[in-house]
Structures are given as C-alpha cells and as structure tokens.
Design a protein around this motif. Structure first.
Motif, short mmCIF file in Angstrom:
data_model
loop_
_atom_site.label_atom_id
_atom_site.label_comp_id
_atom_site.label_asym_id
_atom_site.label_seq_id
_atom_site.Cartn_x
_atom_site.Cartn_y
_atom_site.Cartn_z
N HIS A 7 0.84 -1.20 0.00
CA HIS A 7 0.00 0.00 0.00
C HIS A 7 0.87 1.25 0.00
O HIS A 7 1.65 1.48 0.94
CB HIS A 7 -0.89 -0.03 1.25
CG HIS A 7 -1.89 1.05 1.33
ND1 HIS A 7 -1.96 1.92 2.40
CD2 HIS A 7 -2.90 1.41 0.49
CE1 HIS A 7 -2.96 2.75 2.23
NE2 HIS A 7 -3.54 2.48 1.07
N GLU A 34 0.56 -0.55 -4.77
CA GLU A 34 -0.61 0.31 -4.95
C GLU A 34 -0.15 1.74 -4.75
O GLU A 34 0.69 2.02 -3.88
CB GLU A 34 -1.69 -0.04 -3.91
CG GLU A 34 -2.98 0.75 -4.02
CD GLU A 34 -3.00 2.02 -3.16
OE1 GLU A 34 -3.97 2.78 -3.24
OE2 GLU A 34 -2.01 2.25 -2.40
N ASN A 106 -1.28 -1.29 -9.05
CA ASN A 106 -2.64 -0.83 -8.82
C ASN A 106 -2.61 0.70 -8.73
O ASN A 106 -2.09 1.27 -7.78
CB ASN A 106 -3.18 -1.44 -7.54
CG ASN A 106 -4.56 -0.95 -7.14
OD1 ASN A 106 -5.00 -1.18 -6.02
ND2 ASN A 106 -5.28 -0.26 -8.02
N GLU A 108 -4.59 3.97 -8.22
CA GLU A 108 -5.86 4.53 -7.75
C GLU A 108 -5.98 5.98 -8.21
O GLU A 108 -5.16 6.82 -7.85
CB GLU A 108 -5.96 4.47 -6.22
CG GLU A 108 -7.28 5.06 -5.73
CD GLU A 108 -7.42 5.12 -4.22
OE1 GLU A 108 -8.29 5.89 -3.74
OE2 GLU A 108 -6.65 4.43 -3.51
N SER A 139 -8.16 1.58 -10.16
CA SER A 139 -9.22 1.59 -9.16
C SER A 139 -9.55 3.02 -8.76
O SER A 139 -8.76 3.94 -8.97
CB SER A 139 -8.81 0.79 -7.91
OG SER A 139 -7.70 1.37 -7.27
N ALA A 159 -11.19 -1.85 -10.90
CA ALA A 159 -11.71 -2.33 -9.62
C ALA A 159 -12.44 -1.20 -8.93
O ALA A 159 -12.01 -0.05 -8.99
CB ALA A 159 -10.57 -2.85 -8.74
N LEU A 161 -13.43 0.64 -5.66
CA LEU A 161 -13.09 0.81 -4.25
C LEU A 161 -14.36 1.03 -3.44
O LEU A 161 -15.24 1.81 -3.84
CB LEU A 161 -12.14 1.99 -4.07
CG LEU A 161 -10.65 1.65 -4.22
CD1 LEU A 161 -9.84 2.89 -4.54
CD2 LEU A 161 -10.12 0.99 -2.96
N HIS A 182 -12.38 -3.67 -4.28
CA HIS A 182 -11.38 -3.44 -3.24
C HIS A 182 -12.10 -2.86 -2.02
O HIS A 182 -12.24 -1.65 -1.88
CB HIS A 182 -10.30 -2.47 -3.73
CG HIS A 182 -9.44 -3.01 -4.84
ND1 HIS A 182 -8.40 -2.29 -5.39
CD2 HIS A 182 -9.48 -4.19 -5.50
CE1 HIS A 182 -7.82 -3.02 -6.34
NE2 HIS A 182 -8.46 -4.17 -6.43
N TRP A 185 -10.97 -3.73 4.74
CA TRP A 185 -10.61 -5.07 5.20
C TRP A 185 -11.61 -5.66 6.20
O TRP A 185 -11.89 -6.86 6.18
CB TRP A 185 -9.20 -5.07 5.81
CG TRP A 185 -9.04 -4.25 7.06
CD1 TRP A 185 -8.66 -2.95 7.14
CD2 TRP A 185 -9.25 -4.67 8.41
NE1 TRP A 185 -8.61 -2.51 8.45
CE2 TRP A 185 -8.96 -3.56 9.26
CE3 TRP A 185 -9.64 -5.88 9.01
CZ2 TRP A 185 -9.06 -3.62 10.64
CZ3 TRP A 185 -9.74 -5.94 10.39
CH2 TRP A 185 -9.45 -4.83 11.19
N ARG A 204 -9.77 -7.71 -3.31
CA ARG A 204 -8.47 -7.27 -2.77
C ARG A 204 -8.75 -6.26 -1.65
O ARG A 204 -8.83 -5.06 -1.90
CB ARG A 204 -7.60 -6.62 -3.85
CG ARG A 204 -7.31 -7.50 -5.06
CD ARG A 204 -6.39 -6.80 -6.06
NE ARG A 204 -6.25 -7.55 -7.29
CZ ARG A 204 -6.97 -7.32 -8.40
NH1 ARG A 204 -7.86 -6.34 -8.42
NH2 ARG A 204 -6.78 -8.05 -9.47
N TYR A 206 -8.35 -3.69 1.55
CA TYR A 206 -7.34 -2.74 2.01
C TYR A 206 -7.74 -2.28 3.41
O TYR A 206 -8.91 -2.38 3.77
CB TYR A 206 -7.25 -1.54 1.05
CG TYR A 206 -8.48 -0.63 1.13
CD1 TYR A 206 -8.48 0.50 1.95
CD2 TYR A 206 -9.65 -0.94 0.44
CE1 TYR A 206 -9.61 1.32 2.06
CE2 TYR A 206 -10.78 -0.13 0.54
CZ TYR A 206 -10.76 0.99 1.35
OH TYR A 206 -11.89 1.78 1.46
N ILE A 226 -4.04 -5.75 0.33
CA ILE A 226 -3.27 -4.51 0.20
C ILE A 226 -2.88 -4.08 1.59
O ILE A 226 -3.73 -3.90 2.47
CB ILE A 226 -4.13 -3.44 -0.51
CG1 ILE A 226 -4.56 -3.94 -1.90
CG2 ILE A 226 -3.35 -2.13 -0.64
CD1 ILE A 226 -5.61 -3.06 -2.58
#
Length: 243
Positions: A7, A34, A106, A108, A139, A159, A161, A182, A185, A204, A206, A226
């Motif tokens: 990350h 990322e 990745n 963003e 993403s 992706a 988020l 994404h 978590w 995935r 985060y 992530i």
C-alpha cells in the motif's frame, strides 16, 4: 495463492508514495504495489495520496494548484527524518521503473473529491506509451470514472473501491460488468470471499495490517490483500504455504 500488494509502497516503514517506498516493497517480495494519482496544475499525473500536499510534504496547498516543477521541490519524506529528501514522483517515473519488473501496479485515481478533466484519457495514454496492460489494475472510489475506462479501454482491469459496507457487492460489480472490488478489510470474511468467487469477482481488501486478519484472509483464499506492511504479509503467507 494470495497476492500481496504494498500500500503506497511499503508505507509502514518508508515515506508513502515515493520511489524509496516502492523499491522497498519490490525488494521484500511483494507481488504488486498500490499508489495514488492526482493531476498537477500543468497536467502531470503525480503520485500522492491527499488532495493537498500539507500532510506528507513540507509544502502547502492543493496538488492541482502547483506545477510539477513546484511539486518536485517539496520533500515527500519530511515526516521521515531518517531518510533523505524524496521527490513526489510523476506517474510516468513509476511506469518507467516498473515496466521491466514482475510486479502488478494498482493505480488509484483520486478523482472522487476533486474533478480532474480528462484524467482517465491521460492515464490511458501513458499506459499505452509504456506498453503496460497485463500488470495494471485501475481503481477509484469514483465508479463512474472506472466505468468510463472499462467501456472505452476494456483491455485494462478496473476495480471498484468500497469504503462502506455494501449489500451484495459482488452483485453490484456484476451489474456494472466489473470483475474486481477493493473493500475495506473489516468487511471481508469467509462468506464474503465465497460469494464473490461464485460471481467471479476478484477481492483485494485494504489496508490489511493486523497479523490475525492477514492470516484469516490468506487461509480463506483471498485473491490479494493490500497492506502497509508487505514484508510482514509476504513472510506470513510463505510460512502458511509451507504448512
């Protein structure tokens, strides 16, 4: 096997979104990195998380109000005195660095708070210039932006988020014809992963920094995680694979 994405590089141990941080994630064995992208006053895509430069550098103000020449004069490691001066990278700098490395990237787009005109088109032009497709994941919290890219450039994986808990996010992704999400978590559990797999949606989460959550996600076959601590996650994953 669960892939490990660093990350903002290896932000737990190095100044985030700097080449130093990206190199550290690569050297510890991460599968990908990322990063975050804004647009400068003169149209450069620059790698920094916040809309303003205040938190991570010794400068002040919005990224969009500075030219890149101005931005690169600020120290992106100002909160990390143990490291030398670090430049805010251009996205192009990172693309040149990663082009010959076995790493996923990745990217963003930080266009959910401020509107950056034609940022998607500029991003795609840079990716094409460097002949990058397979290892790229795009993403954003701006789902319209991701759908715009998906419709016009389907060769790139996009992706969505997700910050809030969403009812059946795998169905939402399917309706939008997007195959990756994404989420935060703490929204992800074994059932979440099972249902997403049934809908062929890659997950995935985060930002996974706690050992017990890393272990749970890896054992439940999460596609990727992530984390600010890619060194820790890579070591844990490899230990679990041995058993």
């Amino acid at each position: 096997m669960t892939k490990i994405f660093g990350h903002r590089g290896a932000a737990g141990h190095f100044p985030e979104n700097t080449m130093l941080s990206f190199q550290a994630a690569y050297e510890c064995g991460a599968d990908g990195i990322e990063l975050d992208v804004h647009k400068s006053k003169d149209g450069e895509l620059v790698v920094i998380h916040d809309e303003k430069i205040n938190r991570t550098t010794n400068g002040k103000g919005y990224v969009k109000d500075h030219t890149y020449d101005e931005l690169k004069s600020f120290n992106a490691a100002v909160k990390w005195p143990e490291y030398s001066f670090q430049v805010i990278p251009r996205l192009e700098d990172v693309l040149e660095w990663i082009a010959k490395k076995p790493l996923y990237l990745n990217i963003e787009l930080k266009n959910n708070v401020l509107f950056y005109r034609d940022i998607e088109e500029k991003l795609v032009r840079l990716l094409r210039k460097h002949k990058l497709t397979e290892q790229i994941i795009l993403s954003s919290f701006n789902h319209d932006s991701m759908l715009k890219i998906a419709r016009t450039n389907p060769e790139y994986e996009v992706a969505l988020l997700l910050s809030d808990k969403m009812h059946r996010p795998w169905e939402y992704a399917n309706r939008l014809n997007v195959n990756a999400i994404h989420p935060k978590w703490y929204h992800v559990n074994k059932r979440y992963l099972q249902r997403s797999r049934q809908y062929n949606v890659t997950v995935r989460p985060y930002t996974v920094n706690r050992t017990n959550m890393m272990k749970q996600l890896i054992l439940n076959g999460c596609d990727a995680l992530i984390t600010d601590l890619p060194d820790k996650a890579v070591k844990l994953r490899d230990e679990l694979l041995l058993h």
